[in-house]
Design an enzyme around this catalytic site. Structure first.
Site, PDB file in Angstrom:
ATOM      1  N   GLY A  70       0.814  -1.214   0.000  1.00  0.00           N
ATOM      2  CA  GLY A  70       0.000   0.000   0.000  1.00  0.00           C
ATOM      3  C   GLY A  70       0.849   1.265   0.000  1.00  0.00           C
ATOM      4  O   GLY A  70       0.496   2.262  -0.643  1.00  0.00           O
ATOM      5  N   THR A  71       1.946   1.247   0.705  1.00  0.00           N
ATOM      6  CA  THR A  71       2.797   2.443   0.784  1.00  0.00           C
ATOM      7  C   THR A  71       3.301   2.827  -0.598  1.00  0.00           C
ATOM      8  O   THR A  71       3.202   3.992  -1.024  1.00  0.00           O
ATOM      9  CB  THR A  71       3.998   2.173   1.727  1.00  0.00           C
ATOM     10  OG1 THR A  71       3.489   1.821   3.013  1.00  0.00           O
ATOM     11  CG2 THR A  71       4.895   3.397   1.847  1.00  0.00           C
ATOM     12  N   ASN A 148      -7.460   3.183   9.516  1.00  0.00           N
ATOM     13  CA  ASN A 148      -6.801   2.005  10.072  1.00  0.00           C
ATOM     14  C   ASN A 148      -6.860   1.941  11.592  1.00  0.00           C
ATOM     15  O   ASN A 148      -6.795   0.862  12.175  1.00  0.00           O
ATOM     16  CB  ASN A 148      -5.343   1.939   9.612  1.00  0.00           C
ATOM     17  CG  ASN A 148      -4.641   3.264   9.725  1.00  0.00           C
ATOM     18  OD1 ASN A 148      -5.033   4.248   9.078  1.00  0.00           O
ATOM     19  ND2 ASN A 148      -3.606   3.332  10.549  1.00  0.00           N
ATOM     20  N   GLN A 176      -7.403  -0.629   4.064  1.00  0.00           N
ATOM     21  CA  GLN A 176      -8.167  -1.238   5.170  1.00  0.00           C
ATOM     22  C   GLN A 176      -9.596  -1.572   4.753  1.00  0.00           C
ATOM     23  O   GLN A 176     -10.390  -2.048   5.565  1.00  0.00           O
ATOM     24  CB  GLN A 176      -8.178  -0.297   6.385  1.00  0.00           C
ATOM     25  CG  GLN A 176      -6.811  -0.095   7.014  1.00  0.00           C
ATOM     26  CD  GLN A 176      -6.295  -1.301   7.793  1.00  0.00           C
ATOM     27  OE1 GLN A 176      -7.042  -2.235   8.092  1.00  0.00           O
ATOM     28  NE2 GLN A 176      -5.023  -1.295   8.122  1.00  0.00           N
ATOM     29  N   CYS A 316       5.433   5.363  17.205  1.00  0.00           N
ATOM     30  CA  CYS A 316       6.799   5.552  17.688  1.00  0.00           C
ATOM     31  C   CYS A 316       7.688   5.789  16.490  1.00  0.00           C
ATOM     32  O   CYS A 316       7.857   4.929  15.644  1.00  0.00           O
ATOM     33  CB  CYS A 316       7.246   4.302  18.432  1.00  0.00           C
ATOM     34  SG  CYS A 316       8.889   4.450  19.101  1.00  0.00           S
TER      35      CYS A 316
HETATM   36  C1  LIG Z   1      -4.733   2.741   5.495  1.00  0.00           C
HETATM   37  C2  LIG Z   1      -3.387   2.191   5.178  1.00  0.00           C
HETATM   38  N1  LIG Z   1      -2.720   2.629   4.107  1.00  0.00           N
HETATM   39  C3  LIG Z   1      -1.518   2.161   3.766  1.00  0.00           C
HETATM   40  C4  LIG Z   1      -0.892   1.215   4.531  1.00  0.00           C
HETATM   41  C5  LIG Z   1       0.458   0.718   4.122  1.00  0.00           C
HETATM   42  O1  LIG Z   1       0.360  -0.537   3.520  1.00  0.00           O
HETATM   43  P1  LIG Z   1       1.662  -1.471   3.372  1.00  0.00           P
HETATM   44  O2  LIG Z   1       1.960  -1.979   4.734  1.00  0.00           O
HETATM   45  O3  LIG Z   1       1.242  -2.540   2.434  1.00  0.00           O
HETATM   46  O4  LIG Z   1       2.735  -0.621   2.805  1.00  0.00           O
HETATM   47  C6  LIG Z   1      -1.529   0.736   5.677  1.00  0.00           C
HETATM   48  C7  LIG Z   1      -0.858  -0.254   6.559  1.00  0.00           C
HETATM   49  O5  LIG Z   1      -0.984  -0.191   7.768  1.00  0.00           O
HETATM   50  C8  LIG Z   1      -2.815   1.229   6.011  1.00  0.00           C
HETATM   51  O6  LIG Z   1      -3.463   0.795   7.095  1.00  0.00           O
END
Ligand SMILES: Cc1ncc(COP(=O)(O)O)c(C=O)c1O
Length: 375
Positions: A70-71, A148, A176, A316
């Site tokens: 996702g990032t 999240n 999410q 953190c």
């Molecule tokens: C809403 C949301 N976006 C993006 C991410 C990031 O996803 P990834 O861990 O696959 O990079 C997360 C992960 O916690 C998330 O909860």
């Protein structure tokens, strides 16, 4: 006894995903870009997974760009839009994940004006407020589907409709939402949607960016031109196979009775507990609560010693603890925002886990209060 109750952080992998990943790792030895039989076998796995994901989320296979999660999906979308324009406004919710907030922070250092819209006291950002923030020089809108921390579902469709009419690109972080809400990319009709495999029992380190047909993607890391020149780098074939095998394997709605029983028992035993977003529409597995006078991080560590894996709302980073930006944006003060704990249920959790966690929270709270000289 160890109990895992942190499925919004990552969900334990489902068997189907583990098997599909292992099979792909063993059987598809070739590089999917290679033209020989071994390459073609690996390519076939990716193509099948792409078709499966596309069918699951209601888009064309050509809309799927596999990423490392996702990032990266969020970063690619933001980079792609903003690298093509001089400057201007970007609208986001104040409760976005850091995977959106951080690239936008970087964009602000390059002259973009970032307008972040705060949620109401229930953790929901109003569609009207998002729309009101959109001006003629707005280059992009970023809005998450599900928060999240709280699980609160955001009114994305109304904002998406407005953006489409105005020709403003919109990114929906649906990380999410996948597996918890039914997603239909075509009918939501946004430019970009980001997804991640490990939140639904798939492997860590793989995800996807869905890109609307006709929207050009500017690569974040240029290279060999994989994913139709939209995301270079040899594809994570086992990860992609596991991602597609995980789709639809977990029915998150089944955890609503466990979550609700947990919240009821917690409120019965600790009346001053405050459940965040209780009156909002939330995903069924998530419970974020605040225990006044307690420190979420301390609770988390005490619960960890007792075998429970949960999350605290505070983040953190570089050794410095920060209160949850979501709770601060909802108008809570720093102390309240630090008193939060997030429980997110998933496969294997039962009523017994809910009850055990409530009992552990009561015990830990009593102990901490006694240590602080509070009766
Ligand atoms: C809403 C949301 N976006 C993006 C991410 C990031 O996803 P990834 O861990 O696959 O990079 C997360 C992960 O916690 C998330 O909860």
């Amino acid at each position: 006894m160890k109990r895992y109750l942190d499925c919004n952080a990552t969900c334990p992998p489902v068997q189907q995903a583990l098997e599909a990943s292992a099979r792909a790792a063993v059987e598809a030895v070739g590089n999917p870009s290679s033209l020989h039989w071994a390459g073609r076998a690996a390519r076939r796995i990716i193509d099948d997974a792409r078709d499966t994901l596309a069918a699951y989320v209601g888009c064309e296979s050509g809309s799927v760009v596999f990423t490392s999660g996702g990032t990266e999906a969020n970063n690619i979308a933001i980079h792609s839009v903003l690298s093509g324009v001089e400057s201007g406004r970007v609208i986001c919710t104040a409760i976005e994940h850091p995977a959106v907030l951080q690239p936008l922070q970087r964009a602000s250092e390059h002259g973009f004006e970032i307008v972040s819209v705060r949620p109401d006291a229930h953790g929901v950002v109003s569609a009207e407020a998002m729309i009101d923030a959109i001006t003629d020089d707005t280059r992009m809108v970023c809005m998450m589907l599900v928060n999240n921390e709280s699980g609160a579902i955001q009114p994305v469709q109304q904002v998406a409709d407005y953006c489409r009419d105005r020709g403003v690109p919109i990114l929906v972080d649906a990380v999410q939402g996948l597996g918890k809400l039914s997603l239909d990319f075509k009918s939501v009709n946004v430019d970009f949607m980001s997804l991640s495999a490990h939140k639904i029992g798939g492997p860590k380190g793989v995800g996807a960016l869905l890109v609307k047909r006709g929207v050009k993607l500017q690569e974040l890391s240029p290279g060999g031109g994989q994913e139709r020149k939209r995301r270079s780098g040899t594809e994570n074939v086992p990860g992609i196979a596991g991602f597609s095998a995980a789709l639809g394997q977990i029915d998150f709605s089944q955890f609503a009775p466990v979550r609700d029983a947990f919240e009821q028992q917690l409120a019965d035993k600790i009346p001053e507990v405050s459940i965040v977003s209780k009156d909002a529409t939330r995903t069924a597995n998530t419970s974020l609560f605040m225990l006044p006078g307690m420190d979420g991080e301390t609770l988390l560590m005490q619960l960890d010693l007792a075998g429970f894996a949960v999350a605290s709302g505070s983040a953190c980073s570089s050794g410095k603890r920060e209160a949850s930006h979501v709770l601060l944006a909802m108008g809570l003060n720093d102390t309240a925002a630090r008193s939060s704990v997030r429980v997110s249920f998933g496969p294997g959790n039962s009523m017994d886990d809910a009850e055990a966690l409530v009992n552990a929270l009561v015990t830990v709270r009593q102990r901490l209060r006694a240590m602080a000289g509070i009766r």
